[in-house]
Design an enzyme around this catalytic site. Structure first.
Site, PDB file in Angstrom:
ATOM      1  CG  ASN A 165      13.915  12.757 -30.166  1.00 13.18           C
ATOM      2  OD1 ASN A 165      14.099  12.987 -28.984  1.00 13.18           O
ATOM      3  ND2 ASN A 165      14.135  13.655 -31.119  1.00 13.18           N
TER       4      ASN A 165
ATOM      5  CB  THR B   8      16.552  10.139 -33.153  1.00 11.22           C
ATOM      6  OG1 THR B   8      16.512  11.569 -33.043  1.00 11.22           O
ATOM      7  CG2 THR B   8      16.700   9.558 -31.749  1.00 11.22           C
ATOM      8  CB  SER B   9      20.798  13.410 -34.834  1.00  5.85           C
ATOM      9  OG  SER B   9      19.723  14.344 -34.884  1.00  5.85           O
ATOM     10  CD  GLU B  10      16.492  16.722 -31.432  1.00  2.75           C
ATOM     11  OE1 GLU B  10      16.482  17.308 -30.338  1.00  2.75           O
ATOM     12  OE2 GLU B  10      15.648  16.907 -32.311  1.00  2.75           O
TER      13      GLU B  10
ATOM     14  CG  HIS C 140      12.464  16.328 -28.107  1.00  2.04           C
ATOM     15  ND1 HIS C 140      12.195  17.614 -27.670  1.00  2.04           N
ATOM     16  CD2 HIS C 140      12.767  16.441 -29.424  1.00  2.04           C
ATOM     17  CE1 HIS C 140      12.337  18.457 -28.679  1.00  2.04           C
ATOM     18  NE2 HIS C 140      12.685  17.767 -29.758  1.00  2.04           N
TER      19      HIS C 140
END
Length: 351
Positions: A111, A155-157, A176
């Site tokens: 991400n 994105t969850s991150e 990442h």
């Protein structure tokens, strides 16, 4: 008299999604802010210190006026679709393709984020291959993870990225991914040796290690955020790598740097000659150079003798043999085994 556009005015025009007025004169810094997107009719103001056509270094860092974050839905929509952010969306797609082409991501992994305000960031969406993203896939979120614009779910991150951004103002973009050579160090829990290649010392600095936490959780954001505030490259145990920089290109370069470095170390250890490190005084010169380039380095206050790790780096396979049962032997079993053994020996001797 023609109006002269300064860098600050150019930034404000980009934020509003407007073009400079016809016939305006751009200062050199304003021209850099606009990234060469001015119309041919615009004239650049002459500079006494930098002649026309003088060499320069492109600056891709996104700059905003503090306190200028859009608030209303209409302001947010205009900002999200502004020329300045559309350029960043294109750049994120380009970085995604480069990550995918180098095998740094697999499936929907990895991400990217770019900070675009006091409390705003662009980020890639969840469940998408980084090699085939389009600008319209990007999301606008606040630094708590609330999505403000975009048709796809963020994105969850992203929270992990924001864990660093909230702690380190110089962090304007995070990338990442799971580059195989660097990620191998992260899952083998092996420290990356230092003082081997000057470029790694300057552009990566001291590589941090974040203890494993479940990806996308507040615990992971806190763990990575604490490590990332003083390390621009972080190995996330059993997960991958996160890097940050002043812009997305800068961050991506560090992803290439760390995987190339880990790959080179891996190859070098197989040559059998050991790893030749440069000295602590030579490492100090590189730390000073890194600081002159404006990059933070937790090693700045260390003595020369503390800059290079002294442990011998010997990667390899460690095998273990299960321990024998330490319980005392059964006397009757031992007697039976001895009698059978004696009978076998007598039978062999009689042949």
């Amino acid at each position: 008299m023609s109006h002269v556009i300064t860098a600050r005015e150019a930034e404000e025009l980009l934020r509003k999604g407007e073009n400079p007025p016809a016939g305006a004169i751009l200062t050199p810094s304003a021209r850099d802010v606009l990234g060469g997107r001015s119309k041919p009719a615009f004239k650049a103001a002459p500079s006494a210190t930098q002649p026309s056509g003088a060499p320069s270094i492109p600056d891709y860092e996104f700059k905003w006026k503090p306190g200028s974050d859009p608030k209303t839905p209409a302001e947010i929509a205009r900002f999200f679709d502004s020329p300045a952010l559309n350029v960043l969306k294109e750049r994120m797609c380009d970085i995604g393709r480069r990550l995918w082409q180098r095998d740094y991501t697999d499936g929907n992994g990895g991400n990217i984020t770019i900070r675009v305000g006091d409390n705003l960031a662009l980020c890639t969406p969840t469940l998408i291959c980084k090699g085939f993203m389009k600008p319209e896939d990007m999301c606008l979120v606040d630094l708590d993870g609330k999505q403000l614009a975009g048709t796809r779910v963020r994105t969850s991150e992203a929270l992990t990225h924001f864990g660093i951004m909230k702690r380190q103002p110089a962090c304007k973009s995070c990338v990442h991914a799971h580059p195989p050579h660097a990620t191998a160090f992260a899952i083998a829990n092996v420290d990356i040796p230092s003082c081997l290649i000057p470029e790694a010392e300057v552009f990566l600095g001291k590589i941090g290690v974040a203890q494993y936490q479940t990806p996308g959780t507040p615990a992971n954001a806190d763990e990575v955020g604490e490590v990332g505030k003083i390390h621009q490259a972080v190995l996330m145990q059993n997960h991958g790598v996160i890097v940050w920089g002043k812009d997305v290109e800068d961050a991506y370069w560090k992803m290439e740097n760390i995987d190339s470095y880990c790959r080179t170390v891996w190859i070098a250890t197989g040559l059998g000659g050991g790893l030749h490190r440069f000295t602590g005084s030579q490492a100090k010169e590189l730390v000073n150079l890194r600081q002159k380039l404006g990059m933070p380095d937790p090693r700045a206050g260390l003595k020369e003798c503390e800059l290079c790790d002294s442990a011998e780096f010997r990667p390899g396979t460690v095998s273990s043999v299960p321990a024998r049962d330490s319980a005392p032997a059964d006397p009757e079993v031992e007697t039976l085994v001895r009698q059978i053994t004696e009978q076998i020996v007598k039978a062999l001797a009689a042949r």
